[in-house]
Scaffold this motif. Structure first.
Motif, PDB file in Angstrom:
ATOM      1  N   ILE A 194       0.864  -1.184   0.000  1.00  0.00           N
ATOM      2  CA  ILE A 194       0.000   0.000   0.000  1.00  0.00           C
ATOM      3  C   ILE A 194       0.898   1.231   0.000  1.00  0.00           C
ATOM      4  O   ILE A 194       1.834   1.328   0.792  1.00  0.00           O
ATOM      5  N   LEU A 195       0.613   2.174  -0.878  1.00  0.00           N
ATOM      6  CA  LEU A 195       1.423   3.384  -0.995  1.00  0.00           C
ATOM      7  C   LEU A 195       0.695   4.549  -0.346  1.00  0.00           C
ATOM      8  O   LEU A 195      -0.534   4.554  -0.248  1.00  0.00           O
ATOM      9  N   LEU A 196       1.457   5.549   0.080  1.00  0.00           N
ATOM     10  CA  LEU A 196       0.893   6.753   0.672  1.00  0.00           C
ATOM     11  C   LEU A 196       1.497   7.954  -0.041  1.00  0.00           C
ATOM     12  O   LEU A 196       2.717   8.087  -0.136  1.00  0.00           O
ATOM     13  N   ALA A 222       0.286  21.390   9.948  1.00  0.00           N
ATOM     14  CA  ALA A 222      -0.384  21.760   8.695  1.00  0.00           C
ATOM     15  C   ALA A 222      -1.348  20.660   8.272  1.00  0.00           C
ATOM     16  O   ALA A 222      -1.310  19.538   8.787  1.00  0.00           O
ATOM     17  N   ASP A 223      -2.213  20.999   7.306  1.00  0.00           N
ATOM     18  CA  ASP A 223      -3.126  20.018   6.737  1.00  0.00           C
ATOM     19  C   ASP A 223      -2.344  19.030   5.882  1.00  0.00           C
ATOM     20  O   ASP A 223      -1.330  19.386   5.270  1.00  0.00           O
ATOM     21  N   TYR A 224      -2.830  17.789   5.829  1.00  0.00           N
ATOM     22  CA  TYR A 224      -2.218  16.746   5.004  1.00  0.00           C
ATOM     23  C   TYR A 224      -3.323  15.893   4.415  1.00  0.00           C
ATOM     24  O   TYR A 224      -4.111  15.293   5.144  1.00  0.00           O
ATOM     25  N   LYS A 225      -3.387  15.866   3.097  1.00  0.00           N
ATOM     26  CA  LYS A 225      -4.350  15.019   2.391  1.00  0.00           C
ATOM     27  C   LYS A 225      -3.653  13.692   2.109  1.00  0.00           C
ATOM     28  O   LYS A 225      -2.834  13.587   1.194  1.00  0.00           O
ATOM     29  N   ALA A 226      -3.961  12.688   2.923  1.00  0.00           N
ATOM     30  CA  ALA A 226      -3.330  11.371   2.816  1.00  0.00           C
ATOM     31  C   ALA A 226      -4.069  10.548   1.763  1.00  0.00           C
ATOM     32  O   ALA A 226      -5.255  10.273   1.902  1.00  0.00           O
ATOM     33  N   VAL A 227      -3.344  10.166   0.718  1.00  0.00           N
ATOM     34  CA  VAL A 227      -3.919   9.373  -0.365  1.00  0.00           C
ATOM     35  C   VAL A 227      -3.296   7.974  -0.285  1.00  0.00           C
ATOM     36  O   VAL A 227      -2.108   7.804  -0.549  1.00  0.00           O
ATOM     37  N   PHE A 228      -4.103   6.998   0.105  1.00  0.00           N
ATOM     38  CA  PHE A 228      -3.665   5.607   0.195  1.00  0.00           C
ATOM     39  C   PHE A 228      -3.950   4.949  -1.147  1.00  0.00           C
ATOM     40  O   PHE A 228      -5.084   4.948  -1.615  1.00  0.00           O
ATOM     41  N   ILE A 229      -2.900   4.411  -1.761  1.00  0.00           N
ATOM     42  CA  ILE A 229      -3.027   3.805  -3.081  1.00  0.00           C
ATOM     43  C   ILE A 229      -2.922   2.292  -2.947  1.00  0.00           C
ATOM     44  O   ILE A 229      -1.938   1.773  -2.420  1.00  0.00           O
ATOM     45  N   VAL A 230      -3.957   1.613  -3.394  1.00  0.00           N
ATOM     46  CA  VAL A 230      -4.006   0.145  -3.387  1.00  0.00           C
ATOM     47  C   VAL A 230      -3.717  -0.303  -4.819  1.00  0.00           C
ATOM     48  O   VAL A 230      -4.559  -0.136  -5.695  1.00  0.00           O
ATOM     49  N   PRO A 231      -2.509  -0.869  -5.078  1.00  0.00           N
ATOM     50  CA  PRO A 231      -2.160  -1.226  -6.450  1.00  0.00           C
ATOM     51  C   PRO A 231      -2.544  -2.646  -6.867  1.00  0.00           C
ATOM     52  O   PRO A 231      -2.354  -3.023  -8.017  1.00  0.00           O
TER      53      PRO A 231
END
Length: 173
Positions: free
Chosen positions: A23-25, A34-43
């Motif tokens: 799983i990638l972040l 600060a704000d952080y938009k965490a995008v979890f990528i399921v490949p």
């Protein structure tokens, strides 16, 4: 004919390395305070099986600012108390979302899908460290637990390791 054989080997190596991906972040760096938009990528799925549920543990010092939603998926959140009170936009936050789970959808194997959580990284976090988000990926057949937290600076191996996705923390802007 000889040229086709090396190309076939290259394709097989790339396909097998994609199957072993974790799983990638994204993005890979974020500033504390600060704000952080965490995008979890399921490949991919689990050994050829489709992903049907994804659970993300929210680490201490991270405040989920917007409960996530995803079309075609049901979102469940687990609330709890923080280990400490955190300053968040002029107020003290003492409890909040500790885990997010998406279920009811289906991501076929070898299909890339993104799951997003909008957060705030509190000033209690340490710059120049990696913040890990343990993830459990449930599939139609099997479970992958991406929960291993390696010490900062340690390299991971794809063999026998299940690294939790992480973000490198930087100084407050």
């Amino acid at each position: 004919m000889m040229m086709k054989f090396p190309a076939l080997i290259a394709i097989c190596v790339l396909a097998s390395s994609a199957a072993n991906a974790h799983i990638l972040l994204e993005p890979k760096q974020a500033a504390i305070g600060a704000d952080y938009k965490a995008v979890f990528i399921v490949p991919h799925g689990c050994s050829g099986s489709a992903t049907v549920k994804l659970r993300v543990q929210i680490p201490e010092g991270v405040i989920v600012t917007l409960p996530p939603s995803k079309a075609g998926w049901t979102v469940e959140i687990v609330n709890g108390k923080y280990a400490a009170a955190y300053d968040y936009r002029g107020a003290k936050a003492t409890e909040g979302i500790k885990e997010v789970a998406w279920s009811g959808g289906r991501v076929p194997d070898k299909t890339r899908e993104e799951f997003v959580i909008e957060t705030f990284l509190t000033e209690g976090l340490k710059p120049d460290t990696t913040l890990h988000f343990p993830v459990v990926q449930e599939c139609e057949q099997g479970i992958s637990r991406w929960i291993e937290i390696l010490p900062d600076g340690a390299a991971h191996s794809h063999e026998g390791k299940w690294p939790a996705p992480g973000v490198k923390l930087t100084q407050k802007p």
